[in-house]
Design a protein around this motif. Structure first.
Motif, PDB file in Angstrom:
ATOM      1  N   GLY A 144      38.090   5.315 -12.661  1.00 56.94           N
ATOM      2  CA  GLY A 144      38.789   5.753 -11.455  1.00 56.94           C
ATOM      3  C   GLY A 144      38.651   7.239 -11.208  1.00 56.94           C
ATOM      4  N   PHE A 145      38.776   8.031 -12.273  1.00 62.23           N
ATOM      5  CA  PHE A 145      38.672   9.486 -12.134  1.00 62.23           C
ATOM      6  C   PHE A 145      37.273   9.891 -11.692  1.00 62.23           C
ATOM      7  N   LEU A 146      36.255   9.364 -12.364  1.00 58.68           N
ATOM      8  CA  LEU A 146      34.876   9.737 -12.000  1.00 58.68           C
ATOM      9  C   LEU A 146      34.488   9.202 -10.625  1.00 58.68           C
ATOM     10  N   GLY A 147      34.952   8.016 -10.291  1.00 59.10           N
ATOM     11  CA  GLY A 147      34.647   7.464  -8.969  1.00 59.10           C
ATOM     12  C   GLY A 147      35.231   8.311  -7.850  1.00 59.10           C
ATOM     13  N   LEU A 148      36.486   8.710  -7.998  1.00 58.69           N
ATOM     14  CA  LEU A 148      37.104   9.556  -6.983  1.00 58.69           C
ATOM     15  C   LEU A 148      36.467  10.941  -6.962  1.00 58.69           C
ATOM     16  N   TYR A 149      36.150  11.477  -8.132  1.00 57.87           N
ATOM     17  CA  TYR A 149      35.527  12.798  -8.207  1.00 57.87           C
ATOM     18  C   TYR A 149      34.150  12.791  -7.543  1.00 57.87           C
ATOM     19  N   GLY A 156      33.204  10.743  -5.250  1.00 58.77           N
ATOM     20  CA  GLY A 156      33.449  10.586  -3.813  1.00 58.77           C
ATOM     21  C   GLY A 156      33.805  11.901  -3.154  1.00 58.77           C
ATOM     22  N   LEU A 157      34.587  12.714  -3.848  1.00 59.63           N
ATOM     23  CA  LEU A 157      34.936  14.026  -3.294  1.00 59.63           C
ATOM     24  C   LEU A 157      33.723  14.939  -3.236  1.00 59.63           C
ATOM     25  N   ILE A 158      32.869  14.874  -4.268  1.00 50.29           N
ATOM     26  CA  ILE A 158      31.653  15.691  -4.271  1.00 50.29           C
ATOM     27  C   ILE A 158      30.713  15.265  -3.150  1.00 50.29           C
ATOM     28  N   ALA A 159      30.577  13.955  -2.953  1.00 47.73           N
ATOM     29  CA  ALA A 159      29.664  13.445  -1.930  1.00 47.73           C
ATOM     30  C   ALA A 159      30.211  13.646  -0.526  1.00 47.73           C
ATOM     31  N   GLY A 160      31.476  13.964  -0.428  1.00 40.43           N
ATOM     32  CA  GLY A 160      32.064  14.177   0.893  1.00 40.43           C
ATOM     33  C   GLY A 160      32.468  12.896   1.574  1.00 40.43           C
ATOM     34  N   ALA A 161      32.657  11.825   0.785  1.00 42.23           N
ATOM     35  CA  ALA A 161      33.045  10.546   1.375  1.00 42.23           C
ATOM     36  C   ALA A 161      34.483  10.583   1.875  1.00 42.23           C
ATOM     37  N   THR A 162      35.297  11.406   1.251  1.00 40.65           N
ATOM     38  CA  THR A 162      36.683  11.558   1.705  1.00 40.65           C
ATOM     39  C   THR A 162      36.912  13.014   2.046  1.00 40.65           C
ATOM     40  N   SER A 163      37.810  13.228   2.972  1.00 42.13           N
ATOM     41  CA  SER A 163      38.142  14.611   3.312  1.00 42.13           C
ATOM     42  C   SER A 163      39.203  15.104   2.327  1.00 42.13           C
ATOM     43  N   ASN A 164      39.342  16.386   2.209  1.00 38.77           N
ATOM     44  CA  ASN A 164      40.327  16.957   1.297  1.00 38.77           C
ATOM     45  C   ASN A 164      41.701  16.907   1.953  1.00 38.77           C
ATOM     46  N   SER A 165      42.283  15.740   1.952  1.00 38.49           N
ATOM     47  CA  SER A 165      43.584  15.560   2.572  1.00 38.49           C
ATOM     48  C   SER A 165      44.642  15.374   1.493  1.00 38.49           C
ATOM     49  N   THR A 166      45.864  15.187   1.920  1.00 34.36           N
ATOM     50  CA  THR A 166      46.974  14.990   0.993  1.00 34.36           C
ATOM     51  C   THR A 166      46.801  13.706   0.198  1.00 34.36           C
ATOM     52  N   SER A 185      43.995  12.259  -0.765  1.00 38.48           N
ATOM     53  CA  SER A 185      43.008  12.421  -1.833  1.00 38.48           C
ATOM     54  C   SER A 185      43.554  13.278  -2.968  1.00 38.48           C
ATOM     55  N   ILE A 186      44.411  14.253  -2.663  1.00 38.09           N
ATOM     56  CA  ILE A 186      45.024  15.072  -3.714  1.00 38.09           C
ATOM     57  C   ILE A 186      45.973  14.229  -4.556  1.00 38.09           C
ATOM     58  N   VAL A 187      46.749  13.369  -3.930  1.00 35.57           N
ATOM     59  CA  VAL A 187      47.661  12.489  -4.661  1.00 35.57           C
ATOM     60  C   VAL A 187      46.869  11.507  -5.519  1.00 35.57           C
ATOM     61  N   ALA A 188      45.813  10.919  -4.972  1.00 38.64           N
ATOM     62  CA  ALA A 188      44.999   9.971  -5.731  1.00 38.64           C
ATOM     63  C   ALA A 188      44.305  10.672  -6.897  1.00 38.64           C
ATOM     64  N   PHE A 189      43.804  11.880  -6.665  1.00 34.04           N
ATOM     65  CA  PHE A 189      43.152  12.639  -7.726  1.00 34.04           C
ATOM     66  C   PHE A 189      44.148  12.976  -8.833  1.00 34.04           C
TER      67      PHE A 189
END
Length: 108
Positions: free
Chosen positions: A52-57, A59-69, A71-75
């Motif tokens: 889960g951690f690497l998948g979300l990380y 995704g954030l690197i690839a820009g699949a999700t925006s840096n919103s609240t 994504s911060i909570v999920a991270f």
């Protein structure tokens, strides 16, 4: 020279549609049953948290999700789960080195 005779190999055609292209059947062999897996164990938990951690990380690197609240909570959620797993590794390592002792339960 060997006293054993050679077995004939089954002929297999390139297309695989030939009626004579059969694989040798093993008589009396039943497939082994799957082992009973205990899902509530540390290796399963740790693999889940790392995935889960690497998948979300990634995704954030690839820009699949925006840096919103969200994504911060999920991270933060995945980071906390991963932190609990690493704390278990470190505490077991410290006990194996003799730097820490396991707590004893006191009777009141």
């Amino acid at each position: 020279m060997s006293t054993r005779t050679k077995r004939k190999r089954p002929t297999v055609s390139v297309g695989g549609n030939s009626p004579h292209a059969t694989a040798p059947a093993v008589a009396g062999m039943a497939p082994m049953p799957m082992p009973h897996w205990q899902w509530r164990t540390f290796p399963v938990y740790f693999a889940f948290s790392i995935g889960g951690f690497l998948g979300l990380y990634m995704g954030l690197i690839a820009g699949a999700t925006s840096n919103s609240t969200i994504s911060i909570v999920a991270f933060s959620f995945w980071a906390i789960l991963l932190g609990f797993g690493f704390s278990r590794f470190v505490s077991r390592w410290m006990m194996s080195k003799g730097w820490a002792r396991q707590r004893t339960v006191r009777k009141r």
